[in-house]
Design an enzyme around this catalytic site. Structure first.
Site, short mmCIF file in Angstrom:
data_model
loop_
_atom_site.label_atom_id
_atom_site.label_comp_id
_atom_site.label_asym_id
_atom_site.label_seq_id
_atom_site.Cartn_x
_atom_site.Cartn_y
_atom_site.Cartn_z
N ASP A 200 -1.30 8.17 15.21
CA ASP A 200 -0.11 7.74 14.86
C ASP A 200 -0.38 6.14 14.36
OD1 ASP A 200 -0.29 7.09 17.57
OD2 ASP A 200 1.73 6.51 17.62
N ASP A 228 -3.57 14.05 22.31
CA ASP A 228 -2.02 13.83 23.12
C ASP A 228 -1.37 14.75 22.37
OD1 ASP A 228 -3.16 11.77 24.57
OD2 ASP A 228 -2.24 10.32 23.75
N LYS A 271 -4.71 23.62 52.72
CA LYS A 271 -4.55 22.55 53.39
C LYS A 271 -4.29 21.12 52.51
CE LYS A 271 -9.25 21.62 54.07
NZ LYS A 271 -10.43 21.64 54.82
N TYR A 272 -4.19 21.45 50.97
CA TYR A 272 -3.99 20.34 50.36
C TYR A 272 -2.96 20.55 49.07
CZ TYR A 272 -8.73 18.62 51.81
OH TYR A 272 -9.73 18.17 52.47
N GLY A 280 -2.49 11.82 28.33
CA GLY A 280 -1.06 11.87 27.30
C GLY A 280 -0.60 10.42 27.39
P1 FBP Z 1 -5.59 8.38 20.74
O1 FBP Z 1 -4.20 8.32 20.58
O2 FBP Z 1 -6.50 7.43 20.26
O3 FBP Z 1 -6.11 9.70 20.18
O4 FBP Z 1 -5.98 8.36 22.34
C1 FBP Z 1 -5.36 9.09 23.25
C2 FBP Z 1 -5.81 8.85 24.43
O5 FBP Z 1 -6.86 9.78 24.77
C3 FBP Z 1 -4.72 8.89 25.50
O6 FBP Z 1 -4.40 10.26 26.17
C4 FBP Z 1 -5.00 7.90 26.62
O7 FBP Z 1 -3.91 7.41 27.21
C5 FBP Z 1 -5.76 6.88 25.73
O8 FBP Z 1 -6.38 7.45 24.76
C6 FBP Z 1 -6.91 6.20 26.77
O9 FBP Z 1 -7.23 5.28 25.79
P2 FBP Z 1 -9.06 4.34 26.19
O10 FBP Z 1 -9.90 5.35 25.55
O11 FBP Z 1 -8.78 3.23 25.56
O12 FBP Z 1 -8.98 4.62 27.67
#
Ligand code: FBP
Length: 703
Positions: A200, A228, A271-272, A280
């Site tokens: 986005d 995501d 057990k876990y 996401g």
């Molecule tokens: P994008 O929105 O850039 O595709 O990234 C999504 C994501 O994979 C998320 O699921 C996660 O929270 C974030 O990137 C992790 O970011 P970083 O790569 O900076 O650790």
């Protein structure tokens, strides 16, 4: 074996078996690279054009109209066969072009196929066209660092995961200076068009670039990327033009495979509780899809928690003639109680184990946390605006940050910010465990987003769960149910009367299970029996032993089995799925996105996002479209300011997929004397058919 029997290492290394076994490239990779993705029907034509689709409408944001005047009135365009019979359009389509491509944000399986398709289509239209890939994301665009994409390079990465070919980055083009640098690079390379493959925020960048570069004849096209799954496009009247961003399917399949394996493990050694955090950043689409594919016992969906209303609380307040606003929305405390309830109910049925899915961004939907995030975002952004040095450099340690917040709350420092952070905020914040305080204060990403992946979300939740389970244990409410058959067997072997012992130590001996039908029935030790001492008291007063006698070992054994030991294993599924090989769905999807991007470019479009309609249906129904990015924008709080950005789509709690998961919750929790209902998703494969060949979320939402 003597030294003379050992094969010399040189001979061993030269052996064909060794060479095949240790080669960097295996046969699977070769097969994958050779896979030829499906082309949407329309792309079987060498020439395609665009047709306006006035039937699809969007509500337009005023601010978008103001800030993006040259692209806001773009139409939705469908890629159709053939070109208008006009030689200008034909020569425009086939002209020699320079096209730049940039990956932006986190990797998402399938990105290489976007480049491959742009390369194939551009070279097919004119072999003299050139494709440039900017290195390390938007930073490459700013610094004019690129690689020319060659057939050899493309072939190496066809159908392969990651963004390894040209890498990616999270630099934002968010200032006049950066716009100038981007324009400079495009002009130096004599680019006709730039394709931005991103989420986005990156598509927001693409829209602003399109506006800026339009007067210079440079086109900008966006591609919906992110595991995501929160880029989804629906018209004003709810028609789906883009059901999901690319990469979601591959990541979800990878997560589901792993989670399903944990279901097998959990139900084997009993057990876990496996606690699985899945990526996401905000939306819970991946968690929802993993739930559908695996039937894990408990899946939290952030969007559902945000909608939560505590009916009991509201009712009690109404009886008092009041409205209790705290009954709306979920608190962390309440969430931990709900999780405990599920754990306790399963344990009562002999299942002190299970698998739980926690979406990475779940805290975003918890009232009190969301308020902290917004306040701290604003404070950090304001600090960075006022000072030369940024907040995280100025305050290295957690103590220094806390001290700054304390001073803010007392009004000793920046006036504006101190009105956001009051003494009550400071007090509540100081009550949080330090690892969580640190998590809430982590550096925001370049777009000003809170970085949930850096926060130990599951630890925050599970620590509260563990604390409350201990309380329930002390109250005698958290117990492991005793298998009726086993109880009877144990009593018979010990020559004890099951009826007498059962009615003395169990609270449901007669209620739930008849003596002749103990199979699959679980007995719960009475609430007041919480130790060997209280056990002895109960059986003494039940006339089973006298005060001087010891508790018979068989009864002691039954009691010990009823005492729960809550053990968890934490897992984080994110980067692994993001780096997985694209599924066939994503290979086909991304290739057609690339072809669509070229079709848009070759027909003069700019400020459009390439999408494929009907992803939820069979391939022959896929329909390539161009959608105006400016029409997808709205205002959102970023770095403490309302900013124009492309709208994200979180899980719709009225969608079929969510409602089905909700309806199945009780069954998948399996807090009864039957078995678990875990589901084994088919392995990810290129050949054959399986239910998971498309995201199940899409399949269900299309009903
Ligand atoms: P994008 O929105 O850039 O595709 O990234 C999504 C994501 O994979 C998320 O699921 C996660 O929270 C974030 O990137 C992790 O970011 P970083 O790569 O900076 O650790």
């Amino acid at each position: 074996m003597t030294a003379s029997d050992i094969t010399p290492i040189e001979t061993l290394l030269k052996h064909p078996t060794t060479q095949t076994a240790v080669a960097d490239i295996n046969s699977d990779t070769l097969d994958r690279r050779a896979f030829i993705p499906y082309r949407c029907k329309v792309f079987s034509n060498r020439f395609v054009s665009l047709e306006d689709q006035p039937q699809y409408r969007f509500a337009i944001n005023r601010e978008a109209e103001k800030q993006l005047p040259d692209i806001i009135n773009n139409s939705i365009q469908r890629v159709v066969a053939g070109l208008p019979d006009n030689s200008d359009s034909q020569s425009y389509f086939f002209k020699k072009r320079n096209i730049g491509v940039v990956f932006s944000g986190g990797p998402s399986p399938g990105g290489h196929n976007v480049i491959a398709a742009i390369f194939d289509a551009a070279k097919d239209a004119n072999p003299e066209s050139k494709i440039f890939g900017f290195i390390l994301g938007p930073e490459g665009l700013l610094e004019n660092r690129y690689v020319e994409i060659t057939a050899e390079l493309v072939d190496k990465y066809r159908n392969m995961g990651g963004f390894t070919m040209i890498k990616t980055g999270r630099t934002k083009i968010d200032s006049k200076q950066k716009m100038r640098l981007s324009k400079g690079t495009c002009q130096e390379l004599n680019l006709d068009a730039l394709v931005v493959v991103g989420g986005d925020d990156s598509n927001t960048n693409a829209a602003f670039l399109a506006q800026e570069l339009k007067p210079y004849g440079i086109q900008v096209i966006g591609i919906p990327k992110t595991i995501d799954g929160d880029i989804q496009i629906r018209t004003e009247d709810g028609q789906t033009l883009c059901a999901i961003s690319f990469g979601f399917h591959s990541a979800a399949r990878a997560f589901a495979q792993n989670i399903s394996n944990l279901c097998t493990d959990a139900s084997s050694d009993l057990k876990y509780w496996h606690v699985c955090k899945v990526m996401g950043r905000v939306a819970s689409h991946l968690a929802l899809e993993a739930a559908l594919q695996t039937h894990a016992n408990l899946t939290l969906i952030g969007e559902d928690l945000a909608d939560y209303v505590d009916a009991e609380r509201l009712k009690r307040a109404k009886e008092r003639g009041e409205i209790d606003y705290t009954a709306y929305g979920m608190t962390l405390r309440h969430l931990s109680r709900l999780i405990c309830d599920s754990i306790v109910r399963r344990a009562a049925n002999g299942k002190n184990y299970g698998v739980m899915i926690i979406p990475e961004g779940v805290l975003e939907f918890i009232n009190e946390i969301q308020i902290f995030i917004i306040k701290l975002n604003t404070i950090i952004a304001q600090y960075n605006q006022i000072h030369d040095i940024d907040f995280h450099t100025a305050f290295h340690s957690l103590d220094a940050k806390l001290e700054y917040l304390r001073r803010l709350s007392r009004g000793i420092t920046e006036k504006q910010a101190s009105s956001i952070w009051n003494a009550r905020d400071d007090e509540l914040f100081n009550d949080l465990p330090s690892f969580f305080q640190e998590g809430l204060l982590v550096e925001r990403d370049t777009h000003g987003n809170f970085q949930f992946s850096q926060v130990n979300t599951e630890k925050i939740i599970m620590d509260m769960v563990k604390d409350y389970l201990n309380i329930l244990k002390e109250k005698g409410e958290y117990k492991v149910g005793i298998d009726g058959e086993r109880f009877l067997y144990t009593m018979k072997r010990a020559n004890l009367d099951p009826e007498l012992i059962g009615t003395t130590i169990f609270r449901n001996y007669k209620d739930d299970c008849r003596l002749d039908d103990k199979k699959g029935c679980y007995y719960l030790i009475k609430k007041n029996i919480i130790s060997v001492k209280t056990l002895k008291q109960a059986i003494v007063s039940g006339g089973i032993i006298t005060d001087d006698e010891n508790v018979p070992p068989s009864i002691l054994d039954i009691f010990k089995k009823s005492v729960p030991n809550f053990k968890t294993q934490s897992h984080f599924y994110g980067y692994d799925g993001r780096g997985s090989s694209p599924t066939k769905f994503d290979c086909n999807y991304t290739y057609n996105l690339g072809l669509t991007a070229f079709a848009l470019i070759a027909n003069g479009a700019t400020g459009q996002m390439a999408v494929i309609k009907n992803l939820e249906h069979d391939l022959d129904m896929w329909e390539p479209l161009g959608v105006p990015i400016a029409k997808l924008m709205h205002l959102e709080e970023r770095k403490g300011k309302l900013t124009l950005v492309m709208e994200k789509n979180v899980v719709d709690t009225n969608s079929n997929a969510f409602r089905i998961v909700e309806a199945m919750r009780e069954r998948w929790l399996a807090a009864d004397n039957g078995g678990d209902h875990y589901r084994k998703p088919a392995p990810v494969r290129f050949q054959g058919k399986s239910e998971e060949d498309k995201p199940l979320t899409l399949v269900l939402n299309s009903i």
